[in-house]
Every structure is written in C-alpha cells, then in structure tokens.
Design a protein around this motif. Structure first.
Motif, PDB file in Angstrom:
ATOM      1  N   GLN A   1     -16.154  12.045  45.462  1.00  0.00           N
ATOM      2  CA  GLN A   1     -15.036  12.660  44.734  1.00  0.00           C
ATOM      3  C   GLN A   1     -15.416  13.959  44.010  1.00  0.00           C
ATOM      4  N   ASN A   2     -16.571  14.007  43.377  1.00  0.00           N
ATOM      5  CA  ASN A   2     -16.972  15.196  42.636  1.00  0.00           C
ATOM      6  C   ASN A   2     -17.599  16.278  43.513  1.00  0.00           C
ATOM      7  N   LYS A   3     -17.789  15.965  44.794  1.00  0.00           N
ATOM      8  CA  LYS A   3     -18.381  16.946  45.719  1.00  0.00           C
ATOM      9  C   LYS A   3     -17.346  17.616  46.603  1.00  0.00           C
ATOM     10  N   VAL A   4     -16.133  17.095  46.626  1.00  0.00           N
ATOM     11  CA  VAL A   4     -15.111  17.546  47.568  1.00  0.00           C
ATOM     12  C   VAL A   4     -14.068  18.394  46.850  1.00  0.00           C
ATOM     13  N   LYS A   5     -13.815  19.590  47.393  1.00  0.00           N
ATOM     14  CA  LYS A   5     -12.798  20.465  46.824  1.00  0.00           C
ATOM     15  C   LYS A   5     -11.400  20.004  47.242  1.00  0.00           C
ATOM     16  N   PHE A   6     -11.210  19.814  48.567  1.00  0.00           N
ATOM     17  CA  PHE A   6      -9.908  19.383  49.078  1.00  0.00           C
ATOM     18  C   PHE A   6     -10.085  18.305  50.139  1.00  0.00           C
ATOM     19  N   VAL A   7      -9.121  17.377  50.185  1.00  0.00           N
ATOM     20  CA  VAL A   7      -9.006  16.381  51.249  1.00  0.00           C
ATOM     21  C   VAL A   7      -7.779  16.739  52.077  1.00  0.00           C
ATOM     22  N   VAL A   8      -7.943  16.808  53.396  1.00  0.00           N
ATOM     23  CA  VAL A   8      -6.805  16.998  54.300  1.00  0.00           C
ATOM     24  C   VAL A   8      -6.600  15.684  55.051  1.00  0.00           C
TER      25      VAL A   8
ATOM     26  N   PHE B   1      -6.569   7.889  48.383  1.00  0.00           N
ATOM     27  CA  PHE B   1      -7.451   8.782  47.629  1.00  0.00           C
ATOM     28  C   PHE B   1      -7.084   8.815  46.152  1.00  0.00           C
ATOM     29  N   GLU B   2      -5.799   8.790  45.860  1.00  0.00           N
ATOM     30  CA  GLU B   2      -5.372   8.834  44.459  1.00  0.00           C
ATOM     31  C   GLU B   2      -5.791   7.556  43.736  1.00  0.00           C
ATOM     32  N   ARG B   3      -5.685   6.432  44.406  1.00  0.00           N
ATOM     33  CA  ARG B   3      -6.118   5.173  43.786  1.00  0.00           C
ATOM     34  C   ARG B   3      -7.613   5.204  43.512  1.00  0.00           C
ATOM     35  N   TRP B   4      -8.361   5.900  44.349  1.00  0.00           N
ATOM     36  CA  TRP B   4      -9.813   5.927  44.234  1.00  0.00           C
ATOM     37  C   TRP B   4     -10.329   7.069  43.366  1.00  0.00           C
ATOM     38  N   GLY B   5      -9.429   7.729  42.608  1.00  0.00           N
ATOM     39  CA  GLY B   5      -9.872   8.673  41.601  1.00  0.00           C
ATOM     40  C   GLY B   5      -9.702  10.137  41.924  1.00  0.00           C
ATOM     41  N   TYR B   6      -9.182  10.462  43.104  1.00  0.00           N
ATOM     42  CA  TYR B   6      -8.963  11.867  43.451  1.00  0.00           C
ATOM     43  C   TYR B   6      -7.713  12.379  42.743  1.00  0.00           C
ATOM     44  N   THR B   7      -7.737  13.631  42.366  1.00  0.00           N
ATOM     45  CA  THR B   7      -6.596  14.219  41.673  1.00  0.00           C
ATOM     46  C   THR B   7      -5.570  14.712  42.699  1.00  0.00           C
ATOM     47  N   PRO B   8      -4.300  14.779  42.318  1.00  0.00           N
ATOM     48  CA  PRO B   8      -3.285  15.301  43.246  1.00  0.00           C
ATOM     49  C   PRO B   8      -3.607  16.687  43.778  1.00  0.00           C
ATOM     50  N   LYS B   9      -4.299  17.524  42.973  1.00  0.00           N
ATOM     51  CA  LYS B   9      -4.654  18.876  43.418  1.00  0.00           C
ATOM     52  C   LYS B   9      -5.679  18.862  44.545  1.00  0.00           C
ATOM     53  N   GLN B  10      -6.464  17.777  44.618  1.00  0.00           N
ATOM     54  CA  GLN B  10      -7.471  17.683  45.682  1.00  0.00           C
ATOM     55  C   GLN B  10      -6.876  17.260  47.018  1.00  0.00           C
ATOM     56  N   ILE B  11      -5.715  16.625  46.998  1.00  0.00           N
ATOM     57  CA  ILE B  11      -5.179  15.954  48.187  1.00  0.00           C
ATOM     58  C   ILE B  11      -4.124  16.819  48.870  1.00  0.00           C
TER      59      ILE B  11
END
Length: 376
Positions: A184-191, A200-210
């Motif tokens: 999570q802290n290494k990834v800028k964006f998830v496509v 991803f949101e449940r696992w701690g990713y922010t909406p801006k990352q997804i």
C-alpha cells in the motif's frame, strides 16, 4: 419401532446441529478481510451503469458455458479429486535469478517475471507491477495451493516504489491479500476493473490511489504513454458471489514500446480486434498454463495461445500463468513444453525467462534457455 424412530430423531438433531455450526463457521470465516468486499455506494453505481453489467453481474461479450460440452462439473470434480495425475508438481527447486529491482537503470525498458502471472515492468521510466502474489500461496484456505520451491524468491521489500499496479481480476492467484496490504505505501495508483476497488479500499488504499475502469477506457500516464483497458473472456469472485468485479486485459502504449497483457481468459475474437486496432505490438504477455479442455472457455490451451499471438501480430511472446502454482491437472512443465514446440518457425519470438531474470525488452537478440528441461 419407537426405539428406532427415537434413534433416527437423535441422528437428525445431531446432523442439524452440525450443519448449523458449519454454516455459522463458514459465514464468519468468509467475513475475514482476505475475502475482500463487494462494491457499495458510488462504486456499485458505477458497476450498475456499465453496459457489461446485466441481470445482476458482469457478462462476457459472448456468453457460453464455463464447462465444455461433453463434460459436467461433478465429473470434472470427481476426476480431479480421485484420479492421480503424474508430474503435477516439480520435485526439484525451480532455478531462478535474484535481480536487484531497485538498481535497474531507469533509462532501460525491462521486464522481470516472478512466476505465474506476476511481473514487473519498467517502461520509459514508469514502474508497473501486474497481479503481484508474494505470499507463497494462491488460496486463503488453510492447506490451500502453495508456491513451488524456488518460485517465491521475491518479497514486497525487494520492490522499488511502483507507479501503477495493474490488476487483471480478483481471483486469489492474481489478487493476494497479504501482498496488496504490504504494497500500500509503495504504490502510487492501482488500475483495476469496475467493482475491484472495494477490495483495495477495505485493505487500506485511499480512493485517490484507486482507478477503476470499464472495458475500452484508458489511463493517461504521461504524453504518449497510455494504459488502455481491453476485454477478456473470464469471470471473477472471491467468495460465493461471482461476477461483481470486472476482469480485464491491458494494452500498454508508450512512445517506444507497445505491450499487451492478456490476463486470464478463453479464446474469442478479441485478439484479431486488438491486433487490428493497435497495429504494432512488441510484446504479448499471454496466459499459458492451468488449463483443461473441460474449462477451455475461460483458459486458453497452448495451441490457442500460439494462434492468438499470431492474431495479435506480436513480435515477442512471453508465456505466463505457469511455474508457480498447480491449479490444473496437466504436468507442471507441460505449458512451457507445448508452447515451445508450437512456437517453432512462427512469425514471433518466444521468450522463456527464468523467474527473476531481467528481460531486455529492446534487445531482440537476448537469448533464453529452456530452463525447465532438467528440472524434475
């Protein structure tokens, strides 16, 4: 007679109690974080607005049964459970190379394969990670599918910071809870496809990352560099509910190199369409492994992979979805043996790197060994 009835009543009560306890156990176990989440709220609205979501689930472009005509689910399951298939697992540790991913020249276009469908790409300085699974397993269940010896040499700590994480679909051998949490802290964006953002949101990713996308949409990375979303013929699901998150393939278009990643999926007309649509494809990273004629509709056979590569008009083929997990009944090295034989005298070049070997995407002379030949 009354005594017999009494015994049967007791047996019935015991069976009901066992069934209730089992159901409650499964219910609470399935609520564990690794099973992810179904889309809700705005994410669900986006899902329902997709033209590919019909009658409560995502659909393939051409609907056809998962199980091939002439086979049935119970028969396939029985054969898998009670028939011994030879050489499904390697005895030896797989050979591999531990490339230092953090010190690769940022000017080079390279690929590193981690086994199965996980790989790292560096293109025009952009770092991409696809379908990462570094937990050593492809199932959340105790005693589930484990990685082969020697195939799991990388950890999240070995990775540099990632600009884009690409997810093809949410099955466990492509979307791994432990790996995604650690990244999570290494990834800028998830496509990912519509509906997958809930995991991803449940696992701690922010909406801006997804970045959730539908088929035929795209992500602008920088001038001349796009990640384009294409279809595939597959399915999704991490629990008892399937088809709530979309499955994808990807076309990565850069000023210097074009790459197609198939994700998982059975044969249809998409390869001809994509080949005509984009014209130049330097590399096709194609699913080749964990197949069976019984479920040919959702996983291509090696001969179909070779044909699809020609339809794409790709210059190079790199076969993935093999050499890490046993998810089918064929011998573990059969996918590589078959695609090697099928790729002789073809208009494309076959690349078969070892796990961790640095693939120089701009070097058409780079040699590759048939590394599996002497592995038992």
């Amino acid at each position: 007679m009354k005594k017999v009835i009494k015994i049967f009543k007791r047996i019935f009560v015991v069976l009901v109690v066992i069934l209730v306890v089992l159901s409650v156990t499964i219910f609470f176990y399935m609520r564990r974080a690794e099973f992810g989440s179904l889309p809700e709220g705005k994410r669900l609205e986006l899902v329902k607005s997709s033209p590919h979501y019909k009658n409560g689930r995502f659909r393939n472009l051409v609907e056809r049964p998962t199980i091939t005509k002439g086979y049935n689910m119970m028969g396939v399951l029985y054969k898998t459970l009670f028939t011994e298939f030879p050489n499904r697992y390697p005895i030896d540790s797989l050979p591999s190379v531990k490339t230092d991913l953090k010190t690769i020249d940022p000017q080079k276009n390279v690929l590193v394969w981690f086994g199965h469908s996980s790989f790292f790409l560096q293109l025009d300085g952009i770092k991409i990670l696809a379908d990462p699974v570094f937990s050593g397993k492809a199932s959340p269940l105790p005693g589930g599918v484990k990685a082969y010896k020697g195939s799991d040499i990388y950890t999240v700590n070995d990775l540099p910071d990632i600009d884009y994480l690409l997810l093809s679909h949410d099955h466990y051998d492509h979307l791994d809870f432990e790996t995604i949490k650690a990244l999570q802290n290494k990834v800028k964006f998830v496509v990912c496809g519509l509906g997958n953002g809930a995991h991803f949101e449940r696992w701690g990713y922010t909406p801006k990352q997804i970045i959730e996308k539908d088929w035929y949409e795209s992500v602008d990375v920088k001038p001349g560099f796009k990640i384009l979303i294409e279809s595939t013929h597959h399915d999704s699901g991490r629990g008892f509910t399937s088809g709530q998150a979309l499955w994808l393939s990807y076309f990565i278009q850069t000023p210097s190199t074009n790459i197609y990643y198939s994700g998982d999926g059975g044969r249809d007309n998409r390869f001809k369409t994509i080949g005509s649509k984009y014209g130049k494809i330097d590399w096709a990273i194609m699913e080749c492994g964990q197949y069976n004629k019984a479920w040919q509709s959702v996983h291509e056979l090696p001969e179909e992979v070779a044909l699809a590569t020609k339809e794409l008009k790709a210059q190079n083929l790199l076969p993935v979805h093999n050499s890490k997990f046993t998810l089918a009944n064929h011998p573990w090295k059969e996918p590589l043996e078959k695609i090697s034989a099928l790729s002789k005298n073809q208009p494309y070049r076959l690349a078969t790197p070892m796990i961790g070997e640095l693939v120089e995407l701009d070097n058409p002379q780079q040699p590759f060994k048939e590394w599996w030949k002497n592995v038992r």
